[in-house]
Design an enzyme around this catalytic site. Structure first.
Site, PDB file in Angstrom:
ATOM      1  CG  HIS A  52      35.381  93.674  37.694  1.00  0.00           C
ATOM      2  ND1 HIS A  52      35.230  92.383  38.160  1.00  0.00           N
ATOM      3  CD2 HIS A  52      35.552  93.579  36.351  1.00  0.00           C
ATOM      4  CE1 HIS A  52      35.298  91.555  37.125  1.00  0.00           C
ATOM      5  NE2 HIS A  52      35.491  92.249  36.019  1.00  0.00           N
ATOM      6  CB  CYS A  93      32.340  92.702  35.326  1.00  0.00           C
ATOM      7  SG  CYS A  93      32.954  91.373  34.296  1.00  0.00           S
ATOM      8  CG  ASN A 143      37.238  88.915  35.222  1.00  0.00           C
ATOM      9  OD1 ASN A 143      36.213  88.800  35.881  1.00  0.00           O
ATOM     10  ND2 ASN A 143      37.358  89.777  34.235  1.00  0.00           N
TER      11      ASN A 143
HETATM   12  O1  UT7 Z   1      35.710  91.614  33.294  1.00  0.00           O
HETATM   13  C1  UT7 Z   1      35.664  92.573  32.273  1.00  0.00           C
HETATM   14  C2  UT7 Z   1      35.846  91.938  30.996  1.00  0.00           C
HETATM   15  N1  UT7 Z   1      37.151  91.599  30.550  1.00  0.00           N
HETATM   16  C3  UT7 Z   1      38.228  92.381  30.528  1.00  0.00           C
HETATM   17  O2  UT7 Z   1      38.300  93.382  31.142  1.00  0.00           O
HETATM   18  C4  UT7 Z   1      39.356  91.979  29.623  1.00  0.00           C
HETATM   19  C5  UT7 Z   1      39.871  93.149  28.851  1.00  0.00           C
HETATM   20  N2  UT7 Z   1      40.895  92.795  27.888  1.00  0.00           N
HETATM   21  C6  UT7 Z   1      42.056  92.225  28.216  1.00  0.00           C
HETATM   22  O3  UT7 Z   1      42.317  91.983  29.371  1.00  0.00           O
HETATM   23  C7  UT7 Z   1      43.072  91.973  27.121  1.00  0.00           C
HETATM   24  O4  UT7 Z   1      42.578  92.504  25.902  1.00  0.00           O
HETATM   25  C8  UT7 Z   1      43.411  90.484  26.940  1.00  0.00           C
HETATM   26  C9  UT7 Z   1      44.212  90.009  28.140  1.00  0.00           C
HETATM   27  C10 UT7 Z   1      42.152  89.655  26.772  1.00  0.00           C
HETATM   28  C11 UT7 Z   1      44.263  90.291  25.697  1.00  0.00           C
HETATM   29  O5  UT7 Z   1      45.441  91.047  25.831  1.00  0.00           O
HETATM   30  P1  UT7 Z   1      45.928  91.967  24.636  1.00  0.00           P
HETATM   31  O6  UT7 Z   1      47.155  92.597  25.109  1.00  0.00           O
HETATM   32  O7  UT7 Z   1      44.781  92.851  24.260  1.00  0.00           O
HETATM   33  O8  UT7 Z   1      46.283  90.908  23.535  1.00  0.00           O
HETATM   34  P2  UT7 Z   1      45.656  90.723  22.070  1.00  0.00           P
HETATM   35  O9  UT7 Z   1      44.285  90.170  22.147  1.00  0.00           O
HETATM   36  O10 UT7 Z   1      45.863  91.987  21.294  1.00  0.00           O
HETATM   37  O11 UT7 Z   1      46.607  89.614  21.470  1.00  0.00           O
HETATM   38  C12 UT7 Z   1      48.007  89.828  21.274  1.00  0.00           C
HETATM   39  C13 UT7 Z   1      48.647  88.533  20.809  1.00  0.00           C
HETATM   40  C14 UT7 Z   1      47.896  87.862  19.672  1.00  0.00           C
HETATM   41  O12 UT7 Z   1      48.864  87.279  18.831  1.00  0.00           O
HETATM   42  P3  UT7 Z   1      49.316  87.996  17.460  1.00  0.00           P
HETATM   43  O13 UT7 Z   1      48.070  88.124  16.633  1.00  0.00           O
HETATM   44  O14 UT7 Z   1      49.884  89.324  17.867  1.00  0.00           O
HETATM   45  O15 UT7 Z   1      50.326  87.044  16.892  1.00  0.00           O
HETATM   46  C15 UT7 Z   1      47.107  86.781  20.339  1.00  0.00           C
HETATM   47  O16 UT7 Z   1      46.826  85.689  19.501  1.00  0.00           O
HETATM   48  O17 UT7 Z   1      48.652  87.591  21.891  1.00  0.00           O
HETATM   49  C16 UT7 Z   1      48.057  86.363  21.438  1.00  0.00           C
HETATM   50  N3  UT7 Z   1      47.376  85.741  22.586  1.00  0.00           N
HETATM   51  C17 UT7 Z   1      47.998  84.887  23.425  1.00  0.00           C
HETATM   52  N4  UT7 Z   1      49.241  84.387  23.441  1.00  0.00           N
HETATM   53  C18 UT7 Z   1      49.558  83.530  24.436  1.00  0.00           C
HETATM   54  C19 UT7 Z   1      46.115  85.924  23.015  1.00  0.00           C
HETATM   55  N5  UT7 Z   1      45.894  85.199  24.119  1.00  0.00           N
HETATM   56  C20 UT7 Z   1      47.046  84.537  24.387  1.00  0.00           C
HETATM   57  C21 UT7 Z   1      47.424  83.632  25.405  1.00  0.00           C
HETATM   58  N6  UT7 Z   1      48.688  83.168  25.386  1.00  0.00           N
HETATM   59  N7  UT7 Z   1      46.588  83.257  26.401  1.00  0.00           N
END
Ligand code: UT7
Length: 331
Positions: free
Chosen positions: A258, A114, A288
Site C-alpha cells: 500500500h 488502506c 496515498n
Molecule cells: O495510509 C496509511 C496511513 N498513513 C501513513 O502511513 C502515514 C504515516 N506517517 C507518516 O508518513 C509521517 O509521520 C508524516 C509524513 C505524516 C509526518 O512525517 P514525520 O517525519 O513523522 O514528521 P512529524 O509529524 O514528526 O513532524 C516533523 C516536523 C514538525 O515540525 P516541528 O514540530 O519539528 O517544528 C511538523 O510541524 O515537520 C513539520 N511538518 C511539516 N513541515 C513542512 C509537518 N508536516 C509538514 C509539511 N511541510 N507538510
C-alpha cells in the site's frame, strides 16, 4: 475446490495534477520536506465538476474488464472498497453497479481504509472458492482531497492523501494458481489515530454549526504512531503469508505495498531484504490513495510488464483502524 485468479486490472486517476510546488503556494511547506519525508512529488486531486468515486471506479472497472477480455454482463458480484463513498449511504457499490448497467447483481461495500482492497479481495476470493460466484469485480476508489485541511495546520496529512480508482477482475479457475492466501487483521484500540470523526451517528444532532466550526469533518492523523505501527505490521503480515504457503522472502517476485509513504515502503523493503526491482512504488506520482493505492499500483505494474505469468506477487497494506492485511498471489 476452485481457485480464484486475477484476469484483468485497470485504473483511473483524475486529470488534475497537484505538485508539491502547488502546495507551497497554499500552505507553509516545501517540496524538499515533502519529498524527504514521504517521497511524494505530485498527486491527483479530483475535479468536483467531473469526478465522483463511483464514476472513477467505473472507468477503472471498464479498463479491467477490457483487459480481462470480458464485458460488464459477465460480472456476478461487486466488492467495493472505499472510506469516501459518494453518499453517507448507500455505499458506492450500488452506484458502480448502476453505472455498469448490472442492476440485480449483489454489491458489497468494504470500509477498511488502506487495507480495504485486500479485505475486498479476500471476501471475493472466499465467494469464488466456495462456488457462490464465478466472476467478481473488486474495486478500490477514493476521493480524499475534499476531506483534507489544506491550511498549514493540516499540512502533515494534506500533502500525503490523494484521489483515484483501481479495479481487478477475479475469476474462478481450476488451475493451481491465483490467490494462494489472504491474511486480515485489525486493532480497534487505535481507531482514533487516523480517522474522520464526522458525520458520526452517535450524537444528539448529527450536523450543527458548532460541529462545522470544529472542523471534525477533516482527516485527522497521528502520523508518528501510524508510521511506527505500519513498519512492524507490514513485515509481520508478509511473513505470515509466506509461512502459510511454506515460502521464503526470496520467492517473492514483486511486492506491492500500500502506497502509504515511500519511507515506509523502503523500510519494509530493507526488512525483507528485497532488491529495488522486486518492490513496486508509484506514490511519487499518485500520493496515498487509501483503498485505491494497491489496485492502481497493481494495474500500473501490469501495464509496464512487471507482472509475469507464474510470478509470486505479494500485496500488503496497513492503515486506519488500525487494519493490516496481505495477499499472496501466484500470477
Ligand atoms: O495510509 C496509511 C496511513 N498513513 C501513513 O502511513 C502515514 C504515516 N506517517 C507518516 O508518513 C509521517 O509521520 C508524516 C509524513 C505524516 C509526518 O512525517 P514525520 O517525519 O513523522 O514528521 P512529524 O509529524 O514528526 O513532524 C516533523 C516536523 C514538525 O515540525 P516541528 O514540530 O519539528 O517544528 C511538523 O510541524 O515537520 C513539520 N511538518 C511539516 N513541515 C513542512 C509537518 N508536516 C509538514 C509539511 N511541510 N507538510
Amino acid at each position: 475446490m476452485k481457485n480464484s485468479k486475477i484476469i484483468g486490472t485497470g485504473h483511473y486517476v483524475p486529470e488534475q495534477i497537484v505538485t508539491n510546488q502547488d502546495l507551497e503556494k497554499i500552505m507553509d511547506t516545501t517540496n524538499e520536506w515533502i519529498v524527504e519525508r514521504t517521497g511524494i512529488q505530485e498527486r491527483r486531486w479530483f475535479d468536483p465538476e467531473k469526478d465522483t468515486v463511483a464514476n472513477m471506479a467505473t472507468k477503472a472497472s471498464k479498463k479491467a474488464l477490457k483487459n480481462a477480455g470480458l464485458v460488464a454482463q459477465d460480472v456476478d458480484f461487486i466488492v467495493f472498497a472505499t472510506i469516501t463513498p459518494d453518499y453517507f449511504f448507500p455505499g458506492s457499490g450500488v452506484l458502480l453497479q448502476r453505472e455498469l448497467g448490472l442492476q440485480g447483481i449483489g454489491a458489497l461495500d468494504i470500509r477498511n481504509a488502506c487495507s480495504g482492497f485486500i479485505y475486498a479481495l479476500s471476501v471475493a476470493d472466499q465467494f469464488i472458492k466456495t462456488g457462490m460466484y464465478k466472476t467478481i469485480l473488486v474495486v478500490g476508489a477514493e476521493i480524499q482531497s475534499s476531506a483534507l485541511d489544506k491550511s498549514t495546520e493540516g499540512r502533515s496529512s494534506s500533502v500525503i492523501f490523494a484521489d483515484g480508482a483501481g479495479a481487478a477482475v477475479l475469476q474462478a479457475t481450476q488451475e493451481q494458481k491465483g490467490i494462494l492466501s489472504t491474511h486480515l487483521h485489525a486493532d480497534g484500540d487505535y481507531a482514533e489515530e487516523l480517522y474522520v470523526k464526522d458525520p458520526g451517528s452517535s450524537r444528539k444532532v448529527r450536523l450543527s454549526k458548532e460541529l462545522l466550526d470544529g472542523a471534525t469533518f477533516n482527516l485527522t492523523m497521528n502520523g508518528n504512531t501510524v508510521f511506527k505501527h505500519a513498519v512492524v505490521r507490514f513485515a509481520e503480515v508478509i511473513h505470515e503469508a509466506l509461512a502459510q504457503n511454506k515460502m521464503q522472502k526470496e520467492d517473492i517476485d514483486l511486492l506491492i505495498p500500500h502506497q502509504a509513504n515511500l519511507r515506509i515502503s523502503q523500510f519494509v523493503q530493507k526488512q525483507m531484504n528485497l532488491p529495488d526491482e522486486k518492490v513496486y512504488n508509484n506514490i511519487m506520482h499518485f500520493g496515498n490513495t487509501t483503498a485505491a493505492s494497491i489496485p492502481i499500483a497493481l494495474s500500473e505494474a501490469c501495464e509496464k510488464g512487471k507482472v509475469k505469468d507464474n510470478d509470486l506477487i505479494c500485496l500488503a497494506a496497513f492503515g486506519s483502524g488500525f487494519t493490516w492485511a496481505s495477499a499472496l498471489i501466484r500470477w
